[in-house]
Design a protein around this motif. Structure first.
Motif, mmCIF file in Angstrom:
data_model
loop_
_atom_site.group_PDB
_atom_site.id
_atom_site.type_symbol
_atom_site.label_atom_id
_atom_site.label_comp_id
_atom_site.label_asym_id
_atom_site.label_seq_id
_atom_site.Cartn_x
_atom_site.Cartn_y
_atom_site.Cartn_z
ATOM 1 N N SER A 1 -5.000 -3.267 -3.781
ATOM 2 C CA SER A 1 -4.322 -4.461 -3.288
ATOM 3 C C SER A 1 -4.864 -4.775 -1.910
ATOM 4 C CB SER A 1 -2.808 -4.322 -3.230
ATOM 5 O OG SER A 1 -2.401 -3.055 -3.549
ATOM 6 N N THR A 2 -5.016 -6.035 -1.656
ATOM 7 C CA THR A 2 -5.622 -6.471 -0.419
ATOM 8 C C THR A 2 -4.578 -7.097 0.481
ATOM 9 O OG1 THR A 2 -7.482 -7.025 -1.809
ATOM 10 C CG2 THR A 2 -7.612 -7.694 0.484
ATOM 11 N N VAL A 3 -4.574 -6.679 1.717
ATOM 12 C CA VAL A 3 -3.714 -7.306 2.706
ATOM 13 C C VAL A 3 -4.616 -7.874 3.787
ATOM 14 C CG1 VAL A 3 -1.850 -6.974 4.332
ATOM 15 C CG2 VAL A 3 -1.925 -5.621 2.261
ATOM 16 N N VAL B 1 -6.937 -14.245 9.216
ATOM 17 C CA VAL B 1 -7.696 -14.539 8.003
ATOM 18 C C VAL B 1 -6.853 -15.341 7.029
ATOM 19 C CG1 VAL B 1 -8.936 -13.517 6.078
ATOM 20 C CG2 VAL B 1 -9.106 -12.491 8.315
ATOM 21 N N VAL B 2 -5.570 -14.989 6.959
ATOM 22 C CA VAL B 2 -4.683 -15.729 6.056
ATOM 23 C C VAL B 2 -4.644 -17.196 6.458
ATOM 24 C CG1 VAL B 2 -2.306 -16.012 5.294
ATOM 25 C CG2 VAL B 2 -3.253 -13.753 5.506
ATOM 26 N N GLU B 3 -4.553 -17.414 7.755
ATOM 27 C CA GLU B 3 -4.473 -18.787 8.237
ATOM 28 C C GLU B 3 -5.749 -19.560 7.930
ATOM 29 O OE1 GLU B 3 -2.306 -20.626 12.173
ATOM 30 O OE2 GLU B 3 -2.993 -18.549 12.109
ATOM 31 N N LYS B 4 -6.871 -18.885 8.168
ATOM 32 C CA LYS B 4 -8.162 -19.519 7.905
ATOM 33 C C LYS B 4 -8.275 -19.890 6.435
ATOM 34 C CE LYS B 4 -11.138 -17.120 10.474
ATOM 35 N NZ LYS B 4 -12.102 -16.025 10.434
ATOM 36 N N GLY C 1 -7.858 -23.451 -1.383
ATOM 37 C CA GLY C 1 -7.946 -22.332 -2.321
ATOM 38 C C GLY C 1 -6.568 -21.838 -2.698
ATOM 39 N N ARG C 2 -6.489 -20.572 -2.913
ATOM 40 C CA ARG C 2 -5.262 -20.021 -3.484
ATOM 41 C C ARG C 2 -4.103 -20.004 -2.492
ATOM 42 N NH1 ARG C 2 -5.079 -15.216 -7.345
ATOM 43 N NH2 ARG C 2 -3.021 -16.155 -7.387
ATOM 44 N N PHE D 1 5.091 -11.385 -2.463
ATOM 45 C CA PHE D 1 3.952 -11.649 -1.585
ATOM 46 C C PHE D 1 2.740 -12.099 -2.373
ATOM 47 C CE2 PHE D 1 6.213 -8.850 1.384
ATOM 48 C CZ PHE D 1 6.221 -9.720 2.451
ATOM 49 N N THR D 2 2.531 -11.455 -3.495
ATOM 50 C CA THR D 2 1.399 -11.848 -4.315
ATOM 51 C C THR D 2 1.618 -13.245 -4.868
ATOM 52 O OG1 THR D 2 1.290 -9.539 -4.906
ATOM 53 C CG2 THR D 2 -0.148 -11.012 -6.107
ATOM 54 N N ALA D 3 2.881 -13.545 -5.169
ATOM 55 C CA ALA D 3 3.177 -14.892 -5.654
ATOM 56 C C ALA D 3 2.917 -15.927 -4.574
ATOM 57 C CB ALA D 3 4.623 -14.960 -6.120
ATOM 58 N N LEU D 4 3.221 -15.546 -3.337
ATOM 59 C CA LEU D 4 3.082 -16.508 -2.249
ATOM 60 C C LEU D 4 1.645 -16.588 -1.744
ATOM 61 C CD1 LEU D 4 4.290 -18.330 -0.035
ATOM 62 C CD2 LEU D 4 4.785 -16.271 1.247
ATOM 63 N N LEU D 5 1.098 -15.437 -1.402
ATOM 64 C CA LEU D 5 -0.211 -15.438 -0.768
ATOM 65 C C LEU D 5 -1.350 -15.236 -1.749
ATOM 66 C CD1 LEU D 5 0.773 -13.109 2.183
ATOM 67 C CD2 LEU D 5 0.572 -15.557 2.289
ATOM 68 N N GLY D 6 -1.029 -14.820 -2.947
ATOM 69 C CA GLY D 6 -2.078 -14.539 -3.912
ATOM 70 C C GLY D 6 -2.771 -13.230 -3.578
#
Lengths: 341, 73
Positions: A232-234, A239-242, A248-249, A89-94
């Protein structure tokens, strides 16, 4: 020896002079008032009792250390395996710890039991700092506390911001289903359906914590003696979509193909739910692991301290005993020589 | 929640979250195992914790959560 003699003299004259003037500055190891009046020798009873209790404490701390060590081994493999859940997930979403959103939920993870060094205060301190960073006039930051110890610390100055408190998690070995239920407590989307699903979850108590960003604060396990307070932030799917649109990342997300009839927002929603449960699962495990490690080293140092204290007490005890024997001998010999002479 | 949008999965239309759905599926799979693996797997996934909601700086009555995972499927 001179000291012992002085002490005896002092006791003899103590009632004449002043009841407490002589005993006051002395060490509390041998409280003079425990000896009955008129006893000629210093009682070693007190030191003996003290030695016994220190020895027992040492036994207890040693046993606790052993227990922590054996528990650590089990939970460590679990924690290390669970890292594979959130890493993709971190690899994908940062990881976007600095994201600025309106509704924050801080999940502070701590232990239920004490005697484990400073891991709980570090995670509480870190949560407080993050809370401060994320509070503003139109922002809302709430605490969700996992574990008894962080609750006790946060109640003092930020009890208005506590939203939910979860304890007794570690009565049985941690597992992923627990993490799922924890997640459900936090991000319940629809109350009524949940009540249908699990009748135990009474729907009126379960009001969902609404969030834009969930920040999980825990102690990440590095080794038995080192752990890092980590966040860790979820993010919520919106927000992810925005963020993804803003570039950005999270830009890389668009390069993935989405199979089937699902839209991107649906996929994201599923993904963030799963991400949150796995992040939480990992966080709880890492924290349990750090707790055990911290308890191990804390108990190790306290049994060492107890050993040192025992050494000191033994020394005092032996010295006093020897001194009283010597005085006795001197008295006998001088008495005998007085009779002879 | 996009529960009334078109073409949502049936479980989301029923108001479940993804993790609820996947949990139920996982539980089904666990129940399909042969003994002794079945009870082993079910025992492994016990749930126990207690939750207290806070209102105005005061904890409400805590609620114990204790599920044996096979119970609600």
């Amino acid at each position: 020896m001179a000291m012992a003699a002085f002490r005896r003299e002092g006791r003899r004259f103590a009632p004449l002079l002043h009841p407490n003037s002589i005993t006051a500055p002395r060490s509390s190891l041998i409280p003079q008032e425990l000896d009955p009046e008129g006893v000629r020798f210093i009682s070693t009873q007190v030191v003996r009792n003290r030695m016994k209790s220190v020895k027992n404490i040492q036994k207890i701390t040693k046993a606790m250390k052993m227990v922590a060590a054996s528990k650590l081994r089990g939970v460590q493999t679990k924690a290390e395996n669970s890292r594979g859940l959130w890493q993709p997930f971190t690899a994908l979403l940062g990881d976007t710890p600095s994201i600025d959103v309106k509704k924050n939920v801080l999940v502070t993870i701590s232990s239920d039991k004490g005697l484990c060094g400073g891991i709980n205060s570090t995670s509480v301190k870190m949560s407080k700092a993050i809370h401060k960073l994320n509070s503003g006039p139109d922002k809302e930051t709430k605490y969700v506390i996992v574990g008894e110890k962080a609750k006790a610390q946060l109640v003092r100055d930020s009890k208005k911001d506590i939203e939910l408190n979860i304890t007794d998690l570690q009565k049985i070995p941690l597992n992923y289903t627990q993490a799922i239920f924890l997640t459900l407590e936090l991000v319940l989307v629809d109350k009524s359906s949940q009540a249908g699903l699990i009748s135990v979850l009474a729907d009126d108590i379960l009001k969902n914590v609404e969030y834009d960003a969930l920040r999980v604060v825990f102690n990440k396990f590095h080794s038995v003696v080192s752990f890092m307070p980590t966040m860790s932030t979820v993010l919520s799917p919106e927000v992810v979509e925005k963020e993804a649109e803003a570039g950005g990342r999270l830009e890389g997300l668009d390069s993935y193909e989405i199979e089937g009839g699902e839209t991107k927002s649906e996929v994201l929603q599923n993904l963030t739910e799963f991400q949150f449960s796995s992040v939480l699962f990992n966080a709880v495990l890492e924290n349990a692991c750090s707790e055990m490690g911290a308890r191990m080293s804390a108990m190790d140092s306290s049994s060492r301290n107890a050993g040192e204290m025992l050494d000191r007490l033994t020394l005092t005890y032996n010295r006093t005993r020897q001194a009283s024997i010597t005085t006795e001998l001197i008295e006998i010999i001088s008495g005998a020589s007085a009779l002879e002479g | 929640m996009a529960s009334n949008a078109a073409a949502v999965p049936f479980w989301r239309a029923a108001g479940m979250t993804y993790i609820t759905y996947s949990n139920i599926c996982a539980n089904l799979v666990r129940n399909c195992l042969k003994e002794p693996y079945r009870s082993e797997a079910i025992n492994r996934e016990k749930v126990h914790f207690s939750v207290a909601k806070w209102v105005d700086g005061k904890p409400q009555k805590p609620r114990d959560e204790e599920l044996w995972h096979g119970n609600h499927a």
